[in-house]
Write an enzyme that holds these catalytic residues in place. Structure first.
Site, PDB file in Angstrom:
ATOM      1  N   ASN A   7      -0.291 -17.814  -1.761  1.00 52.09           N
ATOM      2  CA  ASN A   7      -0.183 -16.464  -2.315  1.00 52.09           C
ATOM      3  C   ASN A   7      -1.549 -16.120  -2.909  1.00 52.09           C
ATOM      4  OD1 ASN A   7       0.385 -14.129  -3.668  1.00 52.09           O
ATOM      5  ND2 ASN A   7       2.085 -14.960  -4.873  1.00 52.09           N
ATOM      6  N   LYS A  14      -2.312 -19.012  -5.479  1.00 56.38           N
ATOM      7  CA  LYS A  14      -1.233 -19.958  -5.801  1.00 56.38           C
ATOM      8  C   LYS A  14      -0.858 -20.697  -4.531  1.00 56.38           C
ATOM      9  CE  LYS A  14       1.003 -16.984  -9.133  1.00 56.38           C
ATOM     10  NZ  LYS A  14       2.004 -15.956  -9.117  1.00 56.38           N
ATOM     11  N   ARG A  93       2.023 -15.181   1.745  1.00 53.87           N
ATOM     12  CA  ARG A  93       2.648 -13.978   1.209  1.00 53.87           C
ATOM     13  C   ARG A  93       1.687 -12.814   1.446  1.00 53.87           C
ATOM     14  NH1 ARG A  93       2.775 -11.705  -4.825  1.00 53.87           N
ATOM     15  NH2 ARG A  93       4.242 -10.031  -4.449  1.00 53.87           N
ATOM     16  N   HIS A 183       9.231  -7.183  -3.485  1.00 47.59           N
ATOM     17  CA  HIS A 183      10.075  -8.339  -3.822  1.00 47.59           C
ATOM     18  C   HIS A 183      11.072  -8.648  -2.697  1.00 47.59           C
ATOM     19  CE1 HIS A 183       9.586  -7.137  -8.339  1.00 47.59           C
ATOM     20  NE2 HIS A 183       8.724  -8.089  -8.056  1.00 47.59           N
ATOM     21  N   ARG A 244       4.886  -1.776 -16.753  1.00 48.21           N
ATOM     22  CA  ARG A 244       4.880  -0.605 -15.853  1.00 48.21           C
ATOM     23  C   ARG A 244       5.981   0.385 -16.243  1.00 48.21           C
ATOM     24  NH1 ARG A 244       5.145  -3.930 -10.381  1.00 48.21           N
ATOM     25  NH2 ARG A 244       4.321  -5.726 -11.485  1.00 48.21           N
ATOM     26  N   GLU A 388      10.856 -17.732  -3.721  1.00 46.92           N
ATOM     27  CA  GLU A 388      10.156 -16.996  -2.661  1.00 46.92           C
ATOM     28  C   GLU A 388       9.342 -17.938  -1.778  1.00 46.92           C
ATOM     29  OE1 GLU A 388       9.147 -14.477  -6.059  1.00 46.92           O
ATOM     30  OE2 GLU A 388       8.896 -12.856  -4.615  1.00 46.92           O
TER      31      GLU A 388
END
Ligand code: ADP
Length: 403
Positions: A7, A14, A93, A183, A244, A388
């Site tokens: 990722n 990551k 990802r 997501h 957010r 994930e």
């Protein structure tokens, strides 16, 4: 089979090495401050192997970061595999697949071009994802297959009625402005796990998946397909999040920009970084801090949690309406998995649609898949830890096995 899951962000990366068949995690870690001073973390998951914690490693680019990951994985003392050949494939990802990708794909030159074409839709994320892919190719060579797994792909089944914005249609036709959702890998993973927990084919279920973390989104999954989700063209839409704003009257922007003389960059910084539960509470974006402040009597911390829970509940109602009912509500991600009191607040008052007060004993359990529904509940309420990386590894393995 060993799959390396990557990722990549603009200055971080990551990684996890795992076996998708058994779900076994071999090692994970993080490269941070790439291009700055290079911090490298490596956490082997095998007894007797030592971790490295944020050690200084020169990482002028993502290629050196990937090389550092590989060096650690094959290290003769603390590595978890004997050689690079034991990495069967890499799964990446990728944040935005636009309308081009409705599922994961093997990376080819054409796919890279198509991802690049989605860059304007995710200018902070997609270029970084592409850098991560190129770095892997540079270090591993082209014989190790690589797969892209998109955050947006699962939501591509949404019908036009759910993804069309009520602005002049030419902006959809010319500029692809529409709801995409994010997501997706998590919503897909937990909806599949929910069907497994309920012992029913996913094709017969109506599931509302609530991914509530730093970033939060909800999806309506009908018969295994996403039919609506709260995030939009960008991950700023839908629920209020850690920092957010979520959905809001666009007129607020004009008002504030005029009043304070902000340009669009300043306005977006407020909406992305200073809003959400942090903005309401003035305390923190982290729900643990909000709980602590609430306990001390901080009314704005309580209000922030209340607004968040109210919006989650509102979307649950909306998505039950969108699907003509609901069989299961799933809570996942940091807040969804760890906030028992929030789960009660978010489902309180839903008796009219078949959700009774949660089973407090089950609801207090952490760190495992669990049915927390109360007695007599027609709708199952499930807590399912998301994974994930495992979903990315599973997709990658499936594609690579078919080569
Ligand atoms: P990200 O979107 O960054 O992946 P996570 O899914 O890890 O985020 O969620 C992070 C959030 O989860 C934290 O900001 C915190 O609010 C919440 N969280 C984590 N642990 C707990 C806990 N024990 N109780 C309540 N909230 C928690």
């Amino acid at each position: 089979m060993n799959i390396l899951v990557i990722n990549a962000g603009s200055s971080s990366l990551k990684y996890q090495l795992l076996d998708p068949d058994s779900g076994k995690l071999l090692a994970k870690g993080l490269c941070e401050r790439i291009g700055i001073d290079g911090k490298f973390t490596y956490k082997p998951q095998i007894e007797g192997k030592n971790a490295l914690n944020a050690v200084d490693v020169a990482m002028p680019t993502h290629s050196e970061a990937i090389q550092a990951v590989l060096n650690a994985l094959v290290d003769k003392d603390n590595g978890v595999i004997a050689s690079m050949e034991e990495i069967d494939a890499v799964g990446h990802r990728v944040v935005h697949g636009g309308e081009s990708f409705a599922s994961s794909v093997l990376l080819t030159d054409d796919v890279m071009k198509a991802i690049e074409q989605c860059n304007p839709l995710a200018p902070l994320h997609n270029p970084a994802n592409l850098i991560g892919i190129n770095a892997c190719t540079a270090v591993l060579g082209s014989k190790t297959p690589q797969v892209a797994v998109f955050d947006t792909a699962f939501h591509q089944t949404m019908p036009p009625v759910a993804y069309t914005y009520a602005i002049p249609y030419e902006y959809y036709e010319n500029d692809k402005i529409r709801r995409y959702g994010f997501h997706g890998t998590s919503h897909r993973f937990v909806s599949q796990r929910a069907a497994a927990m309920l012992g029913k084919p996913i094709e017969e279920l109506k599931i509302i998946t609530c991914h509530l973390g730093n970033g939060s989104s909800i999806a309506a999954v009908k018969n295994g397909k996403c039919v609506d989700t709260t995030m939009g063209l960008t991950p700023l839409a839908g629920l209020p999040m850690g920092t957010r704003a979520g959905d809001m009257d666009a007129g607020v922007m004009e008002f504030l920009m005029n009043k304070y003389g902000w340009d669009m960059k300043e306005m977006m910084n407020v909406l992305n970084k200073k809003s959400g539960v942090l903005g309401i509470s003035g305390v923190s974006s982290d729900f643990r801090d909000l709980d602590a402040a609430d306990e001390q009597g901080n009314v704005r911390a309580k209000l922030a949690k209340d607004v968040f829970c109210y919006d989650v509940k509102k979307y649950i109602g909306a998505y039950a309406a969108a699907m003509g009912g609901v069989d299961a509500i799933v809570f996942t991600a940091g807040v969804g998995e760890n906030g028992p009191a929030l789960r009660i607040a978010m489902t309180d008052g839903l008796e009219y649609m078949g959700v009774t007060h949660l089973n407090e004993q089950a609801n207090a359990v952490r760190g495992q898949e669990i049915d927390v529904s109360g007695e007599g509940s027609r709708v199952r309420v499930l807590v399912i830890p998301t994974n994930e990386e495992l979903m990315i590894a599973m997709d990658t393995a499936e594609i690579v096995k078919g080569l």
